[in-house]
Every structure is written in C-alpha cells, then in structure tokens.
Design an enzyme around this catalytic site. Structure first.
Site, mmCIF file in Angstrom:
data_model
loop_
_atom_site.group_PDB
_atom_site.id
_atom_site.type_symbol
_atom_site.label_atom_id
_atom_site.label_comp_id
_atom_site.label_asym_id
_atom_site.label_seq_id
_atom_site.Cartn_x
_atom_site.Cartn_y
_atom_site.Cartn_z
ATOM 1 N N ALA A 140 0.841 -1.200 0.000
ATOM 2 C CA ALA A 140 0.000 0.000 0.000
ATOM 3 C C ALA A 140 0.872 1.244 0.000
ATOM 4 C CB ALA A 140 -0.959 0.020 1.161
ATOM 5 N N THR A 141 0.477 2.154 -0.843
ATOM 6 C CA THR A 141 1.391 3.228 -1.222
ATOM 7 C C THR A 141 0.626 4.319 -1.947
ATOM 8 O OG1 THR A 141 3.395 1.912 -1.479
ATOM 9 C CG2 THR A 141 3.134 3.669 -3.031
ATOM 10 N N THR A 142 1.247 5.490 -2.060
ATOM 11 C CA THR A 142 0.830 6.463 -3.073
ATOM 12 C C THR A 142 2.076 7.008 -3.744
ATOM 13 O OG1 THR A 142 -1.146 7.082 -1.846
ATOM 14 C CG2 THR A 142 -0.375 8.635 -3.499
#
Lengths: 236, 255
Positions: free
Chosen positions: B36-38
């Site tokens: 999970a990341t942006t």
C-alpha cells in the site's frame, strides 16, 4: 616443447619477449590519486584507453585493442555479478585483480599454444579518502603490484616508468586541480611517447603536441552524490 | 575465461550463464503482505516531478514511515514502486544493475524504449506471484528520451502483468492513487497554473499537499507533517538528469 623444464623456460622467455615487442608502440597511461578523486589519462583515438568498470573502479591500459576489450569485459562481468549477488560495497579492486583478472591472465600466458594477452594494465579504485585509493598495475603474465605513491604510470617499456613516477611525484601535488594535473601528465606522456625532456622548475604552459591523437581523461570523483563516480573530462 | 553472453550487454543473460537468477518466491499460502502506497508523477515546467509517500503497512499495522519508494535506476531513470516491497525492491535492484551493466559494457546508455520494456519483462516474469496475489507490483517509470531534441522526460505506467502505457500529463499508482488522480485531473482541467506550467517550487508544494489529502482518505498512505519533520520522497527528472528535493527544500515550499 614442454617435456623438458629448460624448453619450457625458454618458451616462456620467448613469449615474454614477444609480448613486450608487441606492446612496444603502445601509448602510455597514467593514474593519479588527487584530493578531487582518482584521475586517469591516456592519449588515444577515443574510448580506447580509459574505461569505467564499476561505481568506484576504472581501467586504463595499453596494448592490443581486442585484448584490452576482453579484459574490460571480464572485469565488468565480474564486478556486476558480485554487486548483484552480494552488494556493490563488496566489489573491491583487490578481489577483482587477485581472484579474477590475475589468475585468468596468468593461465592464458602459460598456455603456450594459445595467444597471450597483449596488454599492460592500470586499475584504480576510489576510496573515501585519498589514502584509501588503490592503484594496481597488472602485467601480461598476471603479476600485479600496488602503486604506493598515489600515482602510477604504465608505459610500453617498463624500464621508463620509475623515472617518470619520480618526476610526477615532485611535480604533481595531491591538491592539484584535475584540469591542471592533465597538463602535467601530458608532459610526461610526451616524454614517454616522443622522448621530450622532462622539465624541471616551472612547467611550461603551452599545450604539448599530441600528434593528432585525443586526450582520454576521466575522474573517479570523490565528492558527488552519484553512485557511479566515473566521469569523463573533456579536453581543454 | 567465460564465453560472452548470448546477447551483448544483457545482464540477465550473464546471470543465466552463471546459473544465477533473480530470486523467485514460491508461495503456497498467502502471507501477510507489506504494501500500500501512493506514488505519482506529472509533467511540470522543468521536466517530470515524481512523488511518493514513505509508509509501509502490513494489514492494519504501520511497519515504517521511512521507505524510499522513488528509486533512481540510473542517472536518467526513476522507478516509483507501488505494491509488495519485497518484489518491487528486488525488481529495482535487478534493473539498476542491468542498466548500468549495459551502459558500461556497451559504452552507451540503454535507450528509453529498451528500459521501458525491461521493466515490462520484469513484471511479466513476476506473473506467478501476481496471480497468487502475494507479489503484485504496479510501478511508474520515468525516463529521458534522448532521441528527442531537446531530450524529453516521459512517464510510463504499467499494469501488474507488464502492459506499459505512456502518460501524457500525469499518472499515479498505489492505494491512494484514486484520490491523487482526482486532484491531478482537477488541477489539469480547472487549476491555475496547470501542473505542466508549475515552477519547481509550485510543483513541490502541490505534490506535498496532494500527498496530505491522499493520506486523509487512505490509511496506508503516509502523510506529510512539517511540524514533526515528516516529509515525502520527491525527485524530478529534467534534461540534465535527476534531482532529489531535500527535507529543507520541502519545508520551504510549504512555508
């Protein structure tokens, strides 16, 4: 030829003589450890004398271009395999030379019916500080030696090297800016390649005649954020 | 002496020759994923700006707030990773080595299309883990097209199976990407200046604020908190190469 010890020794001697004769016309190469980094210089026809090997490692050499290319490729392969399987920090000049390059060159030299490497090499490793830089000369028979004075010269005739190294030690302080160091190295190059006198006292500022050849200079730069420290220095 | 690789300058051929290959993980049951990341990239006045948050999570646990998700593959290529870090970092390491290996051995840099395809191949080689749902990676790639005059930075995005697409204006990936895409699309359509016209300072401020908003809606995205000196990974690629924005520069852009 190899069934008698004397014949083998004689064959080795002949082979040594043959290689030295073949590299006789080679253009000398230099490596100097400066405050700014390790400077390598050759005079050739472009991308033929000084090469990047890995992040902090470079090669300069003289001899047959095809053999130089084989050595270059061998070193690049070994360095990148080591960096990938372990870490870039594990790629060291000592290990590259003593466990990869030197044994392979020696094996080829001693195979009497195979062509030897017609090269004389100068390898360098950039350290965190100048006293951690390494310069190693590697010969066509696999022997190698560490340059102790922070500079090394590889010339077509090994007998000429010590005198030029002495002269460079006196005229090239470690604080010299790389561009100025190139000018001093070119005077040494003229001496080795064309027999010009090595000047004492104040050095001449006029650019030496390179006989139509190109300066190939590169710096393994010490203070940079880039991982790959090798950068070519354009001729001034 | 080892024989030459079958394809000159191909690091993966060299690995195969020495019976070494990038590690493959064979999972039979799905472990807890760390992901999970942006990450996002957009064209701005001086090139392409790339931003990434620094949080890694495993389920609802925050593992760390110091991950570098925007990675320099070489002096003109950036990889922004979204997905499972174990796979993504290994992919980045293999690409880093192979790009540099090619450049040094062939005495010229790999072309942009070849770099784009190399990442595509790495994703395709990861198909097994992608299908098992434990090794999904959906990266962004930013590289410099040196065939254009002047050299032109470009953005590519991928699906987890390796399909590659060029993004004309911007692209985003990771769990916070929906929010980021909305903000970028809004700014592109109604904003002034549009992202493509932003200066470096404006782009820096915009990227940090975008990450702040993304973190509002996605717990797996690490926010930006100047008061506690928590910032993002911000890099930009211009015609002269890559620059990384320091914490000080990021703080100044927000002031």
């Amino acid at each position: 030829m190899t069934e008698e010890p004397y014949r083998w020794l004689e064959a080795m001697g002949n082979r040594r003589e043959y290689v030295l004769n073949q590299v006789k016309g080679g253009s000398p190469v230099f490596a100097v450890s400066l405050e700014a980094g390790v400077l390598l210089l050759g005079v050739g026809s472009g991308q033929s004398k000084v090469f990047e090997i890995f992040d902090r490692h470079a090669l300069a050499g003289l001899g047959h271009p095809a053999d130089l290319e084989r050595v270059r490729q061998m070193l690049i392969d070994a360095a990148h395999l080591e960096a990938f399987t372990r870490a870039p920090e594990d790629v060291t000049l000592r290990r590259l030379v003593s466990f990869n390059l030197s044994p392979q060159i020696k094996t080829v030299f001693e195979q009497l019916f195979a062509p030897p490497f017609l090269v004389r090499l100068l390898l360098s490793e950039l350290g965190a500080t100048r006293d951690r830089d390494s310069l190693i000369k590697v010969q066509f028979d696999g022997t190698y030696s560490l340059a102790a004075r922070g500079l090394a010269v590889v010339a077509a005739d090994p007998a000429d090297e010590a005198a030029v190294e002495d002269w460079l030690t006196r005229h090239l302080p470690a604080t010299t800016e790389p561009g100025l160091a190139i000018d001093t190295l070119l005077l040494a190059w003229r001496h080795l390649a064309h027999g010009d006198e090595l000047p004492e006292g104040e050095l001449p500022t006029a650019k030496p005649d390179l006989a139509g050849l190109e300066i190939e200079a590169a710096l393994l730069r010490r203070s940079t954020m880039r991982v790959a420290r090798f950068e070519t220095i354009p001729a001034r | 002496m080892s024989p030459p690789p079958t394809i000159a300058g191909d690091f993966f051929a060299l690995l195969a020759q020495h019976r070494i290959s990038p590690p493959h993980v064979h999972a039979s049951a799905a472990p807890v994923e760390t992901q999970a990341t942006t990450v996002f990239a957009f064209h701005f006045a001086d090139g392409v700006f790339v931003a990434g948050d620094r949080r890694a999570t495993a389920g609802n646990v925050i593992v760390t707030e110091t991950v570098e998700k925007v990675i320099e593959l070489d002096s003109t290529s950036l990889l922004a990773i979204a997905g499972v870090p174990a796979t993504a970092f290994e992919m980045a390491r293999a690409l880093q080595t192979s790009f540099e290996y090619y450049r040094r051995s062939q005495l010229q840099a790999l072309s942009l299309p070849a770099k784009v395809r190399a990442l595509s191949r790495a994703l395709r080689d990861n198909l097994g883990l992608t299908l098992q749902g434990v090794g999904v990676v959906a990266p962004l790639f930013v590289g410099l097209d040196n065939t254009a005059l002047p050299a032109r930075p470009q953005i590519y995005f991928y699906d987890p199976l390796g399909a590659q697409f060029e993004a004309a204006d911007f692209s985003a990936s990771g769990s916070g990407s929906t929010t980021v895409r909305s903000i970028l699309a809004f700014q592109q359509r109604f904003g002034s200046p549009t992202p493509a016209r932003m200066t470096l300072r404006e782009a820096t401020r915009f990227a940090l604020q975008t990450l702040m908003v993304a973190a509002e809606f996605d717990s797996a995205t690490g926010g930006v908190a100047p008061e506690s000196a928590r910032f993002a990974t911000l890099k930009w690629l211009g015609q002269d190469g890559i620059r990384t924005l320091t914490v000080t520069e990021q703080a100044e852009a927000l002031s």
